[in-house]
Motif scaffolding. Structure first.
Motif, PDB file in Angstrom:
ATOM      1  N   LEU A 220       0.846  -1.173   0.000  1.00  0.00           N
ATOM      2  CA  LEU A 220       0.000   0.000   0.000  1.00  0.00           C
ATOM      3  C   LEU A 220       0.897   1.243   0.000  1.00  0.00           C
ATOM      4  O   LEU A 220       1.821   1.333   0.801  1.00  0.00           O
ATOM      5  CB  LEU A 220      -0.825  -0.048   1.289  1.00  0.00           C
ATOM      6  N   TRP A 283      -1.803  -1.484   7.641  1.00  0.00           N
ATOM      7  CA  TRP A 283      -1.043  -1.416   6.381  1.00  0.00           C
ATOM      8  C   TRP A 283      -0.934  -2.813   5.764  1.00  0.00           C
ATOM      9  O   TRP A 283      -1.164  -3.018   4.573  1.00  0.00           O
ATOM     10  CB  TRP A 283       0.357  -0.843   6.656  1.00  0.00           C
ATOM     11  N   LEU A 286      -4.651  -4.159   4.808  1.00  0.00           N
ATOM     12  CA  LEU A 286      -5.229  -3.536   3.620  1.00  0.00           C
ATOM     13  C   LEU A 286      -4.486  -3.952   2.351  1.00  0.00           C
ATOM     14  O   LEU A 286      -5.095  -4.143   1.297  1.00  0.00           O
ATOM     15  CB  LEU A 286      -5.260  -2.008   3.757  1.00  0.00           C
TER      16      LEU A 286
ATOM     17  N   ALA B 282     -11.899  -0.973   2.625  1.00  0.00           N
ATOM     18  CA  ALA B 282     -10.886  -1.243   1.601  1.00  0.00           C
ATOM     19  C   ALA B 282     -11.534  -1.904   0.391  1.00  0.00           C
ATOM     20  O   ALA B 282     -11.253  -1.558  -0.758  1.00  0.00           O
ATOM     21  CB  ALA B 282      -9.782  -2.141   2.168  1.00  0.00           C
ATOM     22  N   TYR B 303      -5.602   7.001   7.518  1.00  0.00           N
ATOM     23  CA  TYR B 303      -4.432   7.222   6.646  1.00  0.00           C
ATOM     24  C   TYR B 303      -4.262   6.092   5.626  1.00  0.00           C
ATOM     25  O   TYR B 303      -4.199   6.352   4.411  1.00  0.00           O
ATOM     26  CB  TYR B 303      -3.188   7.430   7.524  1.00  0.00           C
ATOM     27  N   PRO B 304      -4.229   4.812   6.060  1.00  0.00           N
ATOM     28  CA  PRO B 304      -4.113   3.755   5.042  1.00  0.00           C
ATOM     29  C   PRO B 304      -5.275   3.737   4.049  1.00  0.00           C
ATOM     30  O   PRO B 304      -5.062   3.457   2.869  1.00  0.00           O
ATOM     31  CB  PRO B 304      -4.081   2.451   5.852  1.00  0.00           C
ATOM     32  N   LEU B 305      -6.476   4.081   4.487  1.00  0.00           N
ATOM     33  CA  LEU B 305      -7.607   4.093   3.549  1.00  0.00           C
ATOM     34  C   LEU B 305      -7.448   5.197   2.519  1.00  0.00           C
ATOM     35  O   LEU B 305      -7.720   5.014   1.335  1.00  0.00           O
ATOM     36  CB  LEU B 305      -8.933   4.264   4.303  1.00  0.00           C
ATOM     37  N   VAL B 307      -4.667   6.442   1.486  1.00  0.00           N
ATOM     38  CA  VAL B 307      -3.587   6.061   0.564  1.00  0.00           C
ATOM     39  C   VAL B 307      -4.097   5.023  -0.440  1.00  0.00           C
ATOM     40  O   VAL B 307      -3.837   5.110  -1.639  1.00  0.00           O
ATOM     41  CB  VAL B 307      -2.356   5.530   1.332  1.00  0.00           C
ATOM     42  N   LEU B 308      -4.861   4.059   0.057  1.00  0.00           N
ATOM     43  CA  LEU B 308      -5.408   3.048  -0.854  1.00  0.00           C
ATOM     44  C   LEU B 308      -6.261   3.709  -1.924  1.00  0.00           C
ATOM     45  O   LEU B 308      -6.158   3.398  -3.110  1.00  0.00           O
ATOM     46  CB  LEU B 308      -6.247   2.026  -0.066  1.00  0.00           C
TER      47      LEU B 308
END
Ligand code: B12
Ligand code: SF4
Lengths: 324, 446
Positions: A220, A283, A286, B282, B303-305, B307-308
């Motif tokens: 990711l 991280w 996902l 996701a 944050y990871p969502l 970025v995805l």
């Protein structure tokens, strides 16, 4: 209004591949894992039965990793000094497969030897009944040097040997052929490269029922979309009938996600990144979920909590919708 | 679905009067099919034909835009099932949900924090898009107060959630000149909901368990004159929601099936558990959802969502890249160190951020590697000794640094010999492999 649902009918299918061999089959595994066999895009239960669920492998190392996030070392505790104990702990954490990944150097900092590799593989096989993937450190000459004796020592186990790349596939494939193992064929995120390597491997006489492909992935934020799209294209090609892409796919979201700064570093990062451990697990999770949606059959993970979550997601994705 | 030239021709007057500037109606029709002219160029076309042509020119998935105070969130207008076929266009909006049984202070605190949140990823500031307010109290006044509390803390677009039209009406009363999204119309309340949407200019979701139910509702709501609709399949399980969003996207794109030609909304927040919520979100991001409502606002989750979402919606034809050149970090002078990297955005920002964090002044030569990462560019022959030497000349690096010493990325240590040949008199150093280790390296070795 009854809506007529268009269903894709594909001419091709992904091959069905079994990892590991029980005693009856010439190995010592207490269970085997079968992946592949799909005749539709991932989890499209309404089009055709999904014969085998994707599975989760846990990556362990032959000695204490010197470049892993402290969060991982903390999560596993002392077992990281003992691959056999680590394999057992991984099995308890829910692993369906174990990926034993060798480092370039042993615990004392000396280059690993063939003997060390063979002993480690034997110890891990003794500690867990799960099928095993055995990966060299990814340097073609070292991989060859350790994987050949490992293949011989574990003859009949249907191990998955890797990394089998264009640089060293001949040696690895020959070792797999002679000792009843499988290989994991890795190429750099490219449909044609993947096909080429699969052709070379099958030209050597290894049945494609013993080949997994690893199209390479990125974490990711660090190249995942390239991996995502290449996997979608490979799976579409497989379903369209292109024989050299009809192999189950193995990817390493754990390795990729835990090498990012987001997972490795807890201090001196922006506040907007949030809690370190929760972020790192998100991280990895996902990254894995996104790859499962694009066709991954085996995801190799590192953190036990990620394993729990990703397995729960696979469970949900495999639940056949009532309306279908 | 786009009509062919012949189909269009049949709708034209067929008099070949040339007023459009073309010798025949057929020639004009061909140009129209290729979208090279406007229908308005033919002064003689009938109203009936106009309507039919406009309908056929409409995108297979309607573009729905939520608006508030200068902010906009768009979903729809997508043209492919797989991003490699072209690209995905409209990033799904991320909304954080609050409920009207929370105190105004709690709402303001939560909304204020989420509204202020911003995270930088490869030079782009990523934020959430808006808020959802749900009526759970059943009291219109409480709902209105909750909407007002949200508005006091944020001016981003809203989704108003409730099954009772009178509560929603009260909430809408707190908004001025906005286009929010109302959730949602069911088989039981669709008439009142459609009236509300029509009167307020809001978009409206239609709620159903199956595509049959959704298609029925969009037809009914459209009959009331509401065009901006959003599909809300009730499924929460990953396999069911994946199936429904794939089926409706396929029907819209491949069959031009108008009753499902709308973007969709998902509610991962309903999972109740942050871990599951982020996995559902996701999937929604990767698989076709247009608006996503979350309950958890926590940086480590959002944050990871974000970025995805950024990754999935990147155009596969254009790697995100920065301008090649000689970059100054922390105000360097001539005797400060020089590092070299490529112009792939992810690479550049990984390195630049680390150097910046050291507080140490340095020069960063960003080589023209056609937007590729260090190893990709190296493997493709776009980041070799020759290229680096060329960029050293192109960007007059020798005039700006006095040391004539350059640090290579550790992954391309193999280049050091050749680079010394290409740059006579220069010293070539090999840095660490990963950017994370740059600060320590700069402090110890430079
Ligand atoms: C995404 C990707 C692609 C994308 C391109 C993305 C892009 N815009 O660059 C695509 C799919 C197009 C691609 C194509 C190819 N790829 Co490619 N790709 C990757 C992948 C998965 C991730 C690369 C990435 O984005 N990394 C993240 C960035 C940030 O890393 P980075 O640039 O190296 O920067 C880091 C460090 O180098 C360091 N750093 C950077 N600059 C500096 C400077 C200094 C001074 C210092 C100290 C440190 C430093 O900091 C950064 C963070 O730590 C890697 C494998 C992997 N998982 O890593 C393969 C990989 C790089 N690709 C590879 C190859 C071979 C190719 C191809 C040649 C193969 C092919 N398909 O034909 C092509 C070449 C392209 C072409 N011909 O047009 C190989 C390279 C092998 C090798 N060692 O030679 C890799 C390693 C995969 C593999 N294992 O085989 N690839
Ligand atoms: S103006 Fe209209 S009617 Fe006249 S030739 Fe052009 S298309 Fe035909």
């Amino acid at each position: 209004m009854p809506v007529e649902i268009p269903k894709d009918k594909w001419p091709g299918a992904v091959r069905t591949i079994t990892l590991g061999a029980t005693e009856a089959e010439g190995g010592t595994r207490t269970s085997v894992v079968t992946v592949g066999g799909q005749t539709a895009l991932p989890f499209m239960h309404f089009e055709s039965e999904v014969p085998h669920r994707p599975v989760v492998a846990i990556e362990i190392k032959d000695s204490r990793p010197d470049d892993w996030s402290p969060l991982l070392l903390e999560a596993w505790g002392d077992v990281v000094d003992d691959p056999a104990a680590w394999a057992k702990a991984a099995e308890e954490a829910g692993a369906e497969l174990i990926e034993l990944m060798f480092s370039l150097n042993d615990a004392d900092g000396n280059p690993i030897t063939a003997d060390h590799a063979v002993e480690t593989v034997k110890a891990v096989l003794g500690a867990t009944g799960l099928p095993l993937l055995v990966f060299g450190p990814g340097q073609a000459d070292v991989d060859n040097e350790i994987l050949v004796p490992v293949a011989e020592a574990a003859k009949g186990e249907r191990l998955v040997l890797g990394i089998c790349e264009d640089k060293n596939y001949r040696t690895i494939v020959a070792a797999a052929l002679a000792n009843d193992h499988l290989v994991s064929a890795r190429t750099a995120m490219d449909v044609n490269l993947a096909k080429q390597l699969n052709i070379l491997i099958s030209d050597m006489g290894l049945p494609l029922e013993r080949v997994l492909m690893d199209p390479t992935t990125g974490a990711l934020g660090y190249g995942i979309v390239y991996g995502f799209s290449v996997m979608e294209r490979l799976r579409l090609a497989a379903l369209q009938g292109d024989a050299m892409t009809q192999l189950p796919m193995v990817v390493t979201p754990g390795f990729e996600a835990w090498k990012t700064k987001e997972s490795k570093v807890g201090e001196g990062v922006p506040d907007s990144w949030g809690d370190w451990e929760a972020r790192s697990i998100n991280w990895e999770v996902l990254t894995a979920i996104t790859l499962l949606e694009s066709g991954a059959d085996i995801v190799v993970l590192r953190h036990p909590e990620s394993v729990r979550r990703v397995k729960a997601a696979i469970e949900e994705l495999m639940a056949v919708p009532e309306l279908a | 679905m786009a009509l062919s030239g012949i189909q269009i021709y049949k709708m034209l007057p067929q008099t070949n009067c040339k007023d459009c500037g073309f010798p025949t109606c057929l020639a004009f029709a061909m140009k129209l099919a290729a979208k090279q002219v406007e229908l308005a160029d033919c002064p003689h076309v009938s109203d009936e034909a106009k309507a039919e042509l406009a309908e056929s020119a409409a995108p297979p998935i309607r573009l729905v835009t939520l608006k508030a105070n200068g902010h906009e969130v768009k979903a729809g207008n997508e043209v492919v099932l797989f991003r490699h076929e072209k690209t995905f266009y409209h990033k799904p909006g991320l909304f954080i949900r609050v409920r009207d049984d929370e105190s105004a202070d709690d709402i303001k605190a939560k909304v204020g924090a989420a509204d202020a949140y911003s995270v930088n990823y490869v030079g782009i500031d990523l934020t959430i898009d808006g808020f959802a307010v749900e009526s759970v109290s059943g009291d219109p006044a409480a709902f209105k107060a909750a909407v007002e509390a949200v508005r006091a803390a944020s001016d981003r677009p809203l989704v108003l959630i409730g099954s009772d039209p009178s509560a929603l009406e009260a909430g809408l009363g707190a908004l001025d000149g906005e286009a929010p999204l109302i959730h949602g119309a069911t088989a039981d309340n669709w008439e009142a909901m459609a009236d509300l949407a029509k009167a307020s200019g809001a978009a409206l979701t239609v709620v159903g368990n199956t595509l049959d139910e959704l298609a029925d509702l969009t037809g009914q709501v459209q009959g009331k004159g509401v065009e901006d609709m959003v599909l809300a399949p009730s499924a929460l399980e990953m396999s069911t929601s994946l199936m429904l969003s794939t089926q409706s996207r396929r029907l819209a794109l491949k069959k031009n099936f108008r009753p499902l030609g709308y973007p969709s909304i998902a509610f991962p927040g309903d999972a109740g558990d942050p871990a599951r919520e982020s996995m559902l979100a996701a999937q929604a991001i990767a698989k076709y959802v247009g608006f996503i409502v979350l309950d958890t606002f926590a940086p480590e989750q959002i944050y990871p969502l974000l970025v995805l979402r950024e990754n999935v919606y990147t155009d596969p034809q254009k790697p995100i890249q920065v301008q090649p050149g000689l970059y100054e970090i922390n105000g360097p002078s001539a005797d400060d160190p020089l590092l070299v990297t490529t112009n792939f955005s992810i690479t550049y920002f990984s390195v630049a951020n680390e150097v910046e964090n050291t507080g140490l002044p340095a020069w960063l030569l960003v080589s023209d590697a056609e937007g590729m990462s260090v190893l990709t560019a190296w493997a493709a022959g776009k980041f070799d000794a020759e290229r680096i030497a060329k960029d050293v000349k192109n960007f007059s690096v020798a005039d700006k640094v006095s040391q004539h010493r350059i640090v290579l990325p550790g992954h391309v240590a193999v280049l050091s010999g050749e680079l010394e040949e290409e740059l006579p008199g220069w010293q070539v150093l090999v840095g660490p492999r990963e950017a994370v280790d740059i600060p320590q390296y700069m402090k110890e070795a430079l």
